[in-house]
Structure formats: structure tokens, C-alpha cells
Write a protein that holds these residues in place. Sequence first.
Motif, PDB file in Angstrom:
ATOM      1  N   ASN A  28       0.798  -1.137  -0.027  1.00 31.87           N
ATOM      2  CA  ASN A  28      -0.006  -0.170  -0.002  1.00 31.87           C
ATOM      3  C   ASN A  28       0.723   1.362  -0.057  1.00 31.87           C
ATOM      4  O   ASN A  28       0.267   2.421   0.178  1.00 31.87           O
ATOM      5  CB  ASN A  28      -1.058  -0.126   1.323  1.00 31.87           C
ATOM      6  CG  ASN A  28      -0.145  -0.061   2.450  1.00 31.87           C
ATOM      7  OD1 ASN A  28       1.070   0.009   2.583  1.00 31.87           O
ATOM      8  ND2 ASN A  28      -1.019   0.416   3.756  1.00 31.87           N
ATOM      9  N   GLN A  29       2.096   1.145  -0.318  1.00 32.34           N
ATOM     10  CA  GLN A  29       2.997   2.160  -0.316  1.00 32.34           C
ATOM     11  C   GLN A  29       3.372   2.562  -1.714  1.00 32.34           C
ATOM     12  O   GLN A  29       3.570   1.698  -2.486  1.00 32.34           O
ATOM     13  CB  GLN A  29       4.222   1.927   0.457  1.00 32.34           C
ATOM     14  CG  GLN A  29       4.301   1.538   1.846  1.00 32.34           C
ATOM     15  CD  GLN A  29       4.090   2.610   2.821  1.00 32.34           C
ATOM     16  OE1 GLN A  29       4.931   3.628   2.241  1.00 32.34           O
ATOM     17  NE2 GLN A  29       3.451   2.459   3.855  1.00 32.34           N
ATOM     18  N   VAL A  30       3.629   3.875  -2.098  1.00 36.22           N
ATOM     19  CA  VAL A  30       4.053   4.465  -3.415  1.00 36.22           C
ATOM     20  C   VAL A  30       5.297   5.169  -3.060  1.00 36.22           C
ATOM     21  O   VAL A  30       5.314   5.793  -2.101  1.00 36.22           O
ATOM     22  CB  VAL A  30       3.165   5.295  -4.065  1.00 36.22           C
ATOM     23  CG1 VAL A  30       3.589   5.824  -5.439  1.00 36.22           C
ATOM     24  CG2 VAL A  30       1.716   4.471  -4.316  1.00 36.22           C
ATOM     25  N   GLY A  38       3.712   7.907  -0.807  1.00 39.54           N
ATOM     26  CA  GLY A  38       2.313   8.011  -0.314  1.00 39.54           C
ATOM     27  C   GLY A  38       2.008   6.676   0.439  1.00 39.54           C
ATOM     28  O   GLY A  38       2.845   5.534  -0.022  1.00 39.54           O
ATOM     29  N   GLN A  39       1.106   6.717   1.327  1.00 40.05           N
ATOM     30  CA  GLN A  39       0.555   5.405   1.946  1.00 40.05           C
ATOM     31  C   GLN A  39      -0.881   5.329   1.864  1.00 40.05           C
ATOM     32  O   GLN A  39      -1.802   6.205   2.020  1.00 40.05           O
ATOM     33  CB  GLN A  39       0.979   5.359   3.304  1.00 40.05           C
ATOM     34  CG  GLN A  39       0.451   4.113   4.043  1.00 40.05           C
ATOM     35  CD  GLN A  39       0.890   3.947   5.305  1.00 40.05           C
ATOM     36  OE1 GLN A  39       1.479   4.953   5.967  1.00 40.05           O
ATOM     37  NE2 GLN A  39       0.988   2.646   5.963  1.00 40.05           N
ATOM     38  N   ARG A  40      -1.471   4.230   1.402  1.00 39.01           N
ATOM     39  CA  ARG A  40      -2.932   4.101   1.105  1.00 39.01           C
ATOM     40  C   ARG A  40      -3.442   3.269   2.155  1.00 39.01           C
ATOM     41  O   ARG A  40      -2.957   2.289   2.644  1.00 39.01           O
ATOM     42  CB  ARG A  40      -3.273   3.557  -0.242  1.00 39.01           C
ATOM     43  CG  ARG A  40      -4.869   3.420  -0.388  1.00 39.01           C
ATOM     44  CD  ARG A  40      -5.059   3.076  -1.929  1.00 39.01           C
ATOM     45  NE  ARG A  40      -6.648   3.202  -2.130  1.00 39.01           N
ATOM     46  CZ  ARG A  40      -7.141   3.157  -3.208  1.00 39.01           C
ATOM     47  NH1 ARG A  40      -6.532   2.561  -4.277  1.00 39.01           N
ATOM     48  NH2 ARG A  40      -8.521   3.225  -3.270  1.00 39.01           N
ATOM     49  N   THR A  45      -5.455   8.139   0.327  1.00 41.21           N
ATOM     50  CA  THR A  45      -3.978   8.081   0.231  1.00 41.21           C
ATOM     51  C   THR A  45      -3.275   9.151   1.004  1.00 41.21           C
ATOM     52  O   THR A  45      -3.646  10.366   0.728  1.00 41.21           O
ATOM     53  CB  THR A  45      -3.480   7.932  -1.267  1.00 41.21           C
ATOM     54  OG1 THR A  45      -4.173   6.832  -1.877  1.00 41.21           O
ATOM     55  CG2 THR A  45      -2.077   7.646  -1.242  1.00 41.21           C
ATOM     56  N   TYR A  46      -2.235   9.188   1.915  1.00 38.34           N
ATOM     57  CA  TYR A  46      -1.604  10.237   2.451  1.00 38.34           C
ATOM     58  C   TYR A  46      -0.418  10.190   1.812  1.00 38.34           C
ATOM     59  O   TYR A  46       0.090   9.435   1.874  1.00 38.34           O
ATOM     60  CB  TYR A  46      -1.747   9.893   3.842  1.00 38.34           C
ATOM     61  CG  TYR A  46      -2.934   9.515   4.658  1.00 38.34           C
ATOM     62  CD1 TYR A  46      -3.773  10.802   5.197  1.00 38.34           C
ATOM     63  CD2 TYR A  46      -3.526   8.376   4.775  1.00 38.34           C
ATOM     64  CE1 TYR A  46      -4.880  10.548   5.703  1.00 38.34           C
ATOM     65  CE2 TYR A  46      -4.867   8.305   5.442  1.00 38.34           C
ATOM     66  CZ  TYR A  46      -5.495   9.475   5.750  1.00 38.34           C
ATOM     67  OH  TYR A  46      -6.767   9.162   6.385  1.00 38.34           O
ATOM     68  N   GLY A 102       4.140  -3.951 -14.697  1.00 41.46           N
ATOM     69  CA  GLY A 102       4.468  -4.648 -13.322  1.00 41.46           C
ATOM     70  C   GLY A 102       4.009  -3.655 -12.150  1.00 41.46           C
ATOM     71  O   GLY A 102       2.851  -3.070 -11.943  1.00 41.46           O
ATOM     72  N   GLN A 103       5.106  -3.449 -11.129  1.00 38.45           N
ATOM     73  CA  GLN A 103       4.675  -2.579  -9.911  1.00 38.45           C
ATOM     74  C   GLN A 103       5.452  -1.202 -10.274  1.00 38.45           C
ATOM     75  O   GLN A 103       5.120  -0.486  -9.406  1.00 38.45           O
ATOM     76  CB  GLN A 103       5.420  -3.353  -8.921  1.00 38.45           C
ATOM     77  CG  GLN A 103       4.619  -4.672  -8.496  1.00 38.45           C
ATOM     78  CD  GLN A 103       3.289  -4.495  -8.099  1.00 38.45           C
ATOM     79  OE1 GLN A 103       2.778  -3.460  -7.491  1.00 38.45           O
ATOM     80  NE2 GLN A 103       2.291  -5.294  -8.675  1.00 38.45           N
TER      81      GLN A 103
END
Length: 108
Positions: A28-30, A38-40, A45-46, A102-103
Amino acid sequence: MMRMSLAIALGLAAMTAARAETCQLIGNQVHCDNGLSGQRLGDTTYWSDGSSSQQVGRSIYNSDGTSSQRIGNQTYFSDGTSSQTIGNTTYFSDGRSCRRIGQQIHCD
């Protein structure tokens, strides 16, 4: 517009970018190469810059007052721009595009 690009590609959010960028999805991290992360959590999303985005149905509402709505493979943004997703690539009305492999998401 990296967050906006992520919103399209992932159902996340919106941001302005002046150069090509790549983001990596880990759970859940970008994490983006421009330093943004960010973290969902649930539908929200923060982002590391203090902003947030919330997805409600087909719409995404950002803490800066902007929003977008997805209808089929088209997304309409509150600033008057739009995008179309074909396969793993999203094409924006301002000429930019983002591609998910992919990711990773790479935007030009």
C-alpha cells in the motif's frame, strides 16, 4: 501531475511534474523518484507532502480542492483536462502519458 497519473493508473491521487518520473508500488506504499511517497489506508492516500486523496466510488477528491471522475476508460479532471486509458497506458489531453509495467509506473 504524478499523483493525478497515479490516480488514473491505480485509483490513487494528483500532482504536477515537469519531467519524466517513475513510481514503485510496494503493497500500500508508493515511492516516486522525485521524492514523493504515499501510503494508502482504506479509501484515502496520504502523501509525504502533507496532502491526501480520497476515493469515493468513481471519484477522487484531493485535499487541494481538485477532483476527478472516471467513466469507463475516460477520466475527467476538475481543471478541464481529461485522460483515456488503453491497456496499461494512460494518455492525457495535454500530451503526457503514463505506462504501468508490473509494479512500476513511468510518466513522461
